[in-house]
Design a protein around this motif. Structure first.
Motif, PDB file in Angstrom:
ATOM      1  N   THR B  36       0.826  -1.203   0.000  1.00 39.60           N
ATOM      2  CA  THR B  36       0.000   0.000   0.000  1.00 39.60           C
ATOM      3  C   THR B  36       0.862   1.257   0.000  1.00 39.60           C
ATOM      4  OG1 THR B  36      -1.770  -1.169   1.121  1.00 39.60           O
ATOM      5  CG2 THR B  36      -1.823   1.226   1.257  1.00 39.60           C
ATOM      6  N   ASP B  40       0.628   4.442  -2.473  1.00 44.47           N
ATOM      7  CA  ASP B  40       0.537   5.813  -1.971  1.00 44.47           C
ATOM      8  C   ASP B  40       1.643   6.682  -2.573  1.00 44.47           C
ATOM      9  OD1 ASP B  40      -1.601   5.049  -0.504  1.00 44.47           O
ATOM     10  OD2 ASP B  40      -0.731   5.432   1.469  1.00 44.47           O
ATOM     11  N   ALA B  43       0.729   7.530  -6.102  1.00 40.62           N
ATOM     12  CA  ALA B  43      -0.377   8.496  -6.152  1.00 40.62           C
ATOM     13  C   ALA B  43       0.023   9.861  -5.599  1.00 40.62           C
ATOM     14  CB  ALA B  43      -1.570   7.951  -5.371  1.00 40.62           C
ATOM     15  N   LEU B  45       0.693  10.458  -2.355  1.00 44.02           N
ATOM     16  CA  LEU B  45       0.097  10.649  -1.034  1.00 44.02           C
ATOM     17  C   LEU B  45       1.111  10.434   0.081  1.00 44.02           C
ATOM     18  CD1 LEU B  45      -3.236   8.715  -1.657  1.00 44.02           C
ATOM     19  CD2 LEU B  45      -2.833  11.173  -1.779  1.00 44.02           C
ATOM     20  N   VAL B  76      -3.720   9.925 -11.619  1.00 47.78           N
ATOM     21  CA  VAL B  76      -3.667   8.534 -11.201  1.00 47.78           C
ATOM     22  C   VAL B  76      -4.960   8.232 -10.449  1.00 47.78           C
ATOM     23  CG1 VAL B  76      -2.559   6.957  -9.591  1.00 47.78           C
ATOM     24  CG2 VAL B  76      -1.165   8.356 -11.105  1.00 47.78           C
ATOM     25  N   TYR B  78      -7.114   6.133  -7.960  1.00 51.05           N
ATOM     26  CA  TYR B  78      -6.741   5.284  -6.831  1.00 51.05           C
ATOM     27  C   TYR B  78      -8.001   4.686  -6.207  1.00 51.05           C
ATOM     28  CZ  TYR B  78      -3.857   4.022  -2.743  1.00 51.05           C
ATOM     29  OH  TYR B  78      -3.166   3.362  -1.758  1.00 51.05           O
ATOM     30  N   PRO B  80      -8.575   2.757  -3.011  1.00 51.70           N
ATOM     31  CA  PRO B  80      -7.946   2.179  -1.832  1.00 51.70           C
ATOM     32  C   PRO B  80      -8.721   0.963  -1.335  1.00 51.70           C
ATOM     33  CG  PRO B  80      -8.968   4.275  -1.288  1.00 51.70           C
ATOM     34  CD  PRO B  80      -9.218   4.031  -2.732  1.00 51.70           C
ATOM     35  N   GLU B  82     -10.354   0.093   1.263  1.00 47.82           N
ATOM     36  CA  GLU B  82     -11.699   0.152   1.834  1.00 47.82           C
ATOM     37  C   GLU B  82     -12.667   0.884   0.887  1.00 47.82           C
ATOM     38  OE1 GLU B  82      -9.142   3.436   3.445  1.00 47.82           O
ATOM     39  OE2 GLU B  82      -8.965   1.446   2.586  1.00 47.82           O
ATOM     40  N   ALA B  84     -13.246   3.758   0.170  1.00 44.40           N
ATOM     41  CA  ALA B  84     -13.228   5.180   0.534  1.00 44.40           C
ATOM     42  C   ALA B  84     -14.198   6.013  -0.282  1.00 44.40           C
ATOM     43  CB  ALA B  84     -11.803   5.745   0.442  1.00 44.40           C
ATOM     44  N   ASP B 157      -5.974  -1.252  -4.742  1.00 46.55           N
ATOM     45  CA  ASP B 157      -5.368  -1.827  -3.542  1.00 46.55           C
ATOM     46  C   ASP B 157      -6.274  -2.914  -2.974  1.00 46.55           C
ATOM     47  OD1 ASP B 157      -3.861  -2.390  -1.369  1.00 46.55           O
ATOM     48  OD2 ASP B 157      -4.074  -0.438  -0.399  1.00 46.55           O
TER      49      ASP B 157
END
Lengths: 225, 357
Positions: B36, B40, B43, B45, B76, B78, B80, B82, B84, B157
């Motif tokens: 992960t 990140d 991306a 982050l 990009v 993303y 994630p 969960e 989100a 992810d």
């Protein structure tokens, strides 16, 4: 008994108006401070946080005295303001400043907790989707923390209405000029006018109840959501 | 695509240097291996201490050149783990959230909302609040939202990790459709082998922040040596068996594997025909070039070496002895016995080396 005298009305409306103004003034500042406390790290952050929360636990009279020293005409700040035609001490602006400083920590605490509960992942994803930091703040962060912010604002408003110690030092207790509900109750009791005092007491109880109850209700519904 | 980055983490340093060009590239590794973190970093982050990230000739990050694009500028998409989704917005507002990105960022493909909604079959969900979605629906909405931001690269992810097995199989085809329909390169993080085999064209295996192996999924995941590096340096043989015969006095049971191979294991109280699993470490198998006489081991199996892999002072042999066995030896043992692919051998296994699961 429920037909209120002109004086009672004047006192109540003055308190509500200045309380509301104070809440509106601290709202943007409080939201910003709360967001910084919840999301950013910097050296001595905890010291800054403690300073902001200090009025919560300090004797209000002490805070009032500090404010008097800061805004009094003999201090640099007071002089600077006076030179620009602004006088804080012993008028309604003093009431507002006292209320604002005393209620600020309550707003910040509630809003900070609320911001901490917003999943930072959502803000990150919003960024990858091309949203600017400002858009993320207003479209994602604020709406998700809104209940806590509003609840904090209500608490701050209630605290403002109840303000006594700092107000009496900074603004005095001048009937028709700086006299709020709390100051008036004190005044009436001193003068032995119990009936007037009890009417005002009733009003403060109702206002406080509505305010705290709605704030609690908001905070609870946020937990559920 | 070029991905070279170093990120210090709490327990180890993520240090990856790869370049690749595939429709779906999978990053495969156990949890906590830095997968992960890597997404990140791509991306934007997370801070990368040193490295370079480049997609399709566009430099997203380069420490030597002082380039570090913001997540907004990276194009990009993303998704994630969960999902989100924004909980206060409807499905439709969620998937259109990124659509406002200016489309002149070098993106060639433009997908309409209609198209994406149809491919992912979420039309009936559009007006729902996202809090009313099931796990599988949420994942599809999150995918749609990422695609509709017109990304040059899609990062997924563990999109299936939170779903139960039945649902996984329903979502996998959607991922395959996204791959085939939208021509956006995908980097897919997972710790599930079958997802890699189904979706990916290329796989990077990472463990504790380091690249262990890379290649075509079939080759990499078929290598017991590479897999052993993933699993804390153990190689296990696992067989599903049923009891054929049990001898309580003698302390052993005879079981049959799914390939009809019969083995002796320690005595078990399992009723006949009930399937259960037994394990055998690849380090607990002896290899002989002649049938041994006068030894205590319960299992002596004739077989043949089908593959030998050597790396880092160890040799992993894949054996065909009525079933597939992985055996780990030292390279000097391999030399001493002149073992080669195709060499006929005997596998010697103590009954007590098997563990019942």
């Amino acid at each position: 008994m429920f037909i209120l005298s002109v004086e009672t009305w004047q006192i109540t409306l003055f308190s509500l108006a200045v309380g509301l103004a104070s809440t509106l003034v601290i709202l943007p500042l409080g939201i910003l401070a709360a967001w910084f406390f919840a999301r950013k790290e910097w050296p001595l952050k905890s010291v800054v946080e403690t300073f902001v929360l200090l009025p919560l636990v300090m004797p209000p009279v002490s805070t009032g005295l500090i404010l008097l020293k800061i805004f009094g005409r003999r201090s640099p700040v007071g002089r600077w303001l006076y030179d620009r035609g602004i006088e804080i001490v012993f008028n309604w602006k003093g009431v507002l400043v006292a209320m604002a400083v005393m209620s600020f920590p309550l707003l910040v605490r509630a809003a900070r907790a609320s911001f901490s509960e917003v999943n930072p992942r959502l803000e990150q994803v919003a960024a990858t989707l091309g949203a600017s930091p400002v858009r993320i703040f207003f479209v994602i962060t604020i709406p998700l923390a809104l209940r806590g912010i509003v609840a904090g604002a209500l608490l701050a408003f209630s605290r403002a209405l109840g303000e006594f110690g700092a107000t009496i030092l900074l603004a005095g207790n001048i009937p028709g000029k700086t006299q709020t509900l709390s100051l008036a109750i004190f005044n009436f009791v001193q003068l032995g006018k119990d009936r007037e005092a009890y009417i005002l007491l009733g009003i403060t109880v109702v206002l406080a109840f509505v305010s705290v109850w709605s704030s609690e209700w908001l905070l609870r519904s946020q937990k559920r959501a | 695509m070029l991905l070279r980055c170093r990120i210090p983490l709490a327990e180890f340093e993520l240090d990856i240097d790869v370049s690749f060009d595939a429709r779906v590239t999978s990053i495969f590794g156990p949890s906590g291996s830095g997968k992960t973190t890597l997404l990140d970093a791509i991306a934007g982050l997370r801070r990368v201490s040193e490295g370079e990230i480049e997609i399709d000739g566009k430099v997203l990050f380069s420490s030597p050149r002082g380039i570090d694009l913001s997540p907004q500028e990276r194009s990009v998409g993303y998704v994630p783990q969960e999902g989100a989704l924004f909980p206060h917005l409807s499905v439709k507002k969620n998937i259109l959230f990124g659509g406002k990105r200016n489309n002149d960022s070098g993106t060639t493909q433009a997908f309409t909302m209609e198209h994406v909604v149809d491919v992912l079959e979420i039309r009936s969900l559009l007006d729902r609040p996202v809090t009313m979605l099931s796990g599988g629906e949420s994942q599809r909405v999150a995918l749609a939202r990422a695609i509709l931001s017109h990304p040059q690269l899609l990062l997924l992810d563990e999109p299936l990790a939170a779903l139960d097995v039945g649902l996984k199989e329903k979502i996998l085809p959607y991922l395959a459709r996204v791959r085939d329909e939208f021509c956006v390169p995908i980097i897919y993080v997972t710790h599930n082998m079958s997802e890699v085999l189904t979706l990916a064209d290329w796989v990077f295996m990472i463990r504790r922040g380091r690249l262990i192996a890379q290649g075509i999924p079939r080759d990499v995941l078929g290598s017991p040596l590479a897999l052993s590096k993933m699993e804390e340096d153990t190689i296990e043989n696992v067989f599903t068996v049923a009891v054929v015969d049990s001898d309580r006095e003698g302390g052993r049971s005879k079981v049959r594997t799914e390939s009809d191979l019969e083995l002796f294991i320690p005595y078990v109280e399992e009723p006949a025909h009930r399937l259960f699993q037994i394990r055998l470490s690849a380090d607990d198998i002896l290899v002989g070039t002649q049938r041994p006489e006068g030894i205590s081991a319960g299992n002596v199996l004739p077989g043949k070496i089908s593959k030998i892999e050597s790396l880092d002072g160890q040799a992993v042999l894949t054996m065909d002895a009525g079933d597939v066995f992985y055996v780990r030896l030292t390279p000097s043992a391999v030399t001493k016995l002149s073992l080669q692919e195709g060499t006929p051998v005997f596998l010697i296994i103590k009954a007590r080396s098997f563990r019942v699961l």
